[in-house]
Design a protein around this motif. Structure first.
Motif, PDB file in Angstrom:
ATOM      1  N   LYS A   1       0.848  -1.203   0.000  1.00 40.97           N
ATOM      2  CA  LYS A   1       0.000   0.000   0.000  1.00 40.97           C
ATOM      3  C   LYS A   1       0.878   1.245   0.000  1.00 40.97           C
ATOM      4  O   LYS A   1       1.872   1.302   0.724  1.00 40.97           O
TER       5      LYS A   1
ATOM      6  N   LYS B   1       0.909   5.591   0.178  1.00 43.03           N
ATOM      7  CA  LYS B   1       0.151   6.783   0.581  1.00 43.03           C
ATOM      8  C   LYS B   1       0.146   7.783  -0.565  1.00 43.03           C
ATOM      9  O   LYS B   1       1.188   8.007  -1.207  1.00 43.03           O
TER      10      LYS B   1
ATOM     11  N   ASP C   1      -3.828   4.914  -0.568  1.00 45.04           N
ATOM     12  CA  ASP C   1      -4.532   5.430   0.611  1.00 45.04           C
ATOM     13  C   ASP C   1      -4.403   6.954   0.653  1.00 45.04           C
ATOM     14  O   ASP C   1      -3.296   7.483   0.756  1.00 45.04           O
TER      15      ASP C   1
ATOM     16  N   ASN D   1      -6.211   8.920   2.852  1.00 49.88           N
ATOM     17  CA  ASN D   1      -6.505   9.441   4.205  1.00 49.88           C
ATOM     18  C   ASN D   1      -7.403  10.676   4.210  1.00 49.88           C
ATOM     19  O   ASN D   1      -7.092  11.679   4.866  1.00 49.88           O
TER      20      ASN D   1
ATOM     21  N   GLU E   1      -8.190   4.006  -0.783  1.00 53.75           N
ATOM     22  CA  GLU E   1      -8.685   3.985   0.590  1.00 53.75           C
ATOM     23  C   GLU E   1      -8.960   5.403   1.080  1.00 53.75           C
ATOM     24  O   GLU E   1      -8.186   6.321   0.796  1.00 53.75           O
ATOM     25  N   GLU E   2     -10.036   5.571   1.821  1.00 51.16           N
ATOM     26  CA  GLU E   2     -10.438   6.854   2.384  1.00 51.16           C
ATOM     27  C   GLU E   2     -10.228   8.009   1.403  1.00 51.16           C
ATOM     28  O   GLU E   2      -9.483   8.959   1.694  1.00 51.16           O
TER      29      GLU E   2
ATOM     30  N   GLU F   1     -11.320   2.745   8.616  1.00 47.84           N
ATOM     31  CA  GLU F   1     -10.461   2.948   9.791  1.00 47.84           C
ATOM     32  C   GLU F   1     -10.931   4.126  10.637  1.00 47.84           C
ATOM     33  O   GLU F   1     -10.623   4.201  11.813  1.00 47.84           O
TER      34      GLU F   1
HETATM   35 MG   LIG Z   1      -5.570   4.009   5.848  1.00 45.84          MG
END
Ligand SMILES: [Mg+2]
Ligand SMILES: C[C@H](O)[C@@H](O)CC(=O)C(=O)O
Length: 434
Positions: A211, A213, A241, A243, A267-268, A296
């Motif tokens: 994964k 960021k 991700d 966030n 993700e998010e 999360e």
């Molecule tokens: Mg995350």
């Protein structure tokens, strides 16, 4: 046999200076000090067993959670463990419905994180004392607000159906473990050199799912995603991700640009509260073959219910310390099964891997009975501070052997990292002053 009256509850603020190395950094949390509110409950049973519970926080947030744990303590103190677990659904509801504290929740934010820490300690103690059957497990779940999608009988049917092949799945877990992915190579604060070095090490150790960021700067993302994709090759799995960094249209636009790196999920992508926003993003990304993952920072089972109802996610990420402990995680795992959505837990932080391995292995053995599109996050920080750290073999979580919820920290680590009086923080503060 369940035994003992709870005579003591202590809570400590434990912090690790992870921000110094950029570990854990993402597009929104640029300086995270991985931390935990660490709860220990003791009984008068005289058996030497204590229940340990944590919730994961970042630095200063811990002191607020510690206050909330203290505010909840009276619900637990002087209670018989047998009475608590004998009506665990009622006890869960009592804690999450505290007439004064629920105003600053309810079932979200600091009070819910504190609830998780306290209940994780209860589960740890109970699990150290004895095993559980399906009816007992279901009696721990508060079905209030979710019976429109999952009743207790639905849940029972799911558990009954999963009896088929359970023994074989248990054997399989004991031999091969539960598949994991790593987030440890590509925190946003890492330099390209660190990223490359960590990625090379991970490949050598047999990791096949990674994964990265993203979300702060598109050109930077393109460069880092290219770098990691080139290193892992076209066949291995890559997740991204953000966030919560983007607005809804921005998420779609940004991911259209990152689609060439073939991510399995984003993700998010946006605010964790924006259920319909997630649904819009999910729909827009289907043609690109990218799923949406979130959870999360999902406050509670109700938000998960709506995400599922709205087709807003393709991968559901439970968190062992954000939801109200095992009780609430069980309800979400069962709802995910009902909707046919794979659970791929959030882990990392402080102790999240240790806790969530229990939930995800339970999901496979007793609920989903499938590994399709499923994997559990792994982050390689801070395990050395736990008495029963996770065991990873060939990029898989091997089932924990010790009784309990693997929540117990080493006393020496807690002392050293307790904030602000622990030696690690005293040293850092002194260095800062000079
Ligand atoms: Mg995350
Ligand atoms: C601040 C945390 O490190 C966060 O970036 C973790 C996360 O999003 C993940 O592990 O996923």
């Amino acid at each position: 046999m369940v035994r003992g009256r709870i005579i003591r509850l202590s809570v400590r603020d434990v912090r690790f200076p992870t921000s110094l190395g950029g570990h854990g950094s993402d597009a929104m949390h640029t300086d995270p000090d991985y931390s935990a509110a660490y709860v220990v409950i003791e009984t008068d049973a005289g058996d030497g067993l204590a229940g340990c519970g944590i919730t994961f926080t970042l630095g200063k947030g811990t002191e607020v959670v510690v206050c909330a744990v203290n505010a909840l303590a009276h619900h637990v103190l002087h209670k018989d463990l047998r009475d608590i677990v004998g009506d665990f659904r009622g006890f869960y509801r009592q804690l999450t419905s505290d007439g004064q504290l629920r105003w600053i929740g309810p079932k979200k934010g600091v009070v819910h994180l504190a609830t998780a820490a306290v209940l994780n300690a209860v589960w740890d103690l109970w699990a150290k004392q004895e095993g559980k059957d399906p009816r007992t497990l279901l009696s721990c779940i508060d079905f209030r607000y979710i019976t429109d999608v999952l009743t207790e009988e639905d849940a029972y049917d799911i558990l009954q159906q999963a009896q088929v092949g359970k023994k074989e799945r248990e054997e399989q877990m004991l031999t091969h473990g539960y598949p994991a992915y790593t987030t440890s190579c590509a925190w946003l604060g890492y330099s390209d050199d660190t990223l490359k070095q960590r990625c090379a090490e991970a490949l050598k150790d047999g990791w096949t799912r990674f994964k990265v960021k993203v979300g702060a700067d598109l050109q930077d993302d393109m460069r880092r995603c290219r770098l990691i994709r080139d290193m892992i090759g076209p066949e291995k799995t890559l997740m991204m991700d953000a966030n919560q960094r983007w607005d809804v249209p921005e998420a779609v636009e940004w991911m259209s640009k990152l689609a060439e790196f073939k991510p399995l999920w984003i993700e998010e992508p946006t605010s964790p509260d924006d259920i319909l926003g997630h649904a819009t993003i999910s729909k827009a990304l289907v043609p690109l073959g990218i799923g949406v993952a979130t959870g999360e920072q999902c406050h509670n089972r109700v938000i998960f219910k709506q995400l599922l109802q709205a087709n807003a996610l393709q991968f559901l990420q439970i968190d062992s310390c954000r939801l109200g402990s095992v009780n609430e995680n069980l309800s979400v795992i069962l709802m995910a099964k009902k909707f046919g959505i794979p659970v791929c837990p959030h882990a990392g932080g402080v102790g999240l891997c240790e806790l969530v391995q229990h939930l995800i292995i339970f999901d496979y053995i007793a609920v989903s009975a499938s590994l399709k599109n499923r994997m559990c996050e792994y982050v390689d920080h801070l395990h050395e501070h736990f008495k029963y750290p996770v065991t990873i073999k060939q990029a898989s979580y091997m089932p924990p052997k010790a009784a309990g919820y693997s929540t117990e920290m080493k006393e020496e680590s807690v002392k050293k990292h307790q904030y602000p009086e622990g030696e690690v923080w005293k040293r850092l503060h002194a260095a800062h002053e000079n």
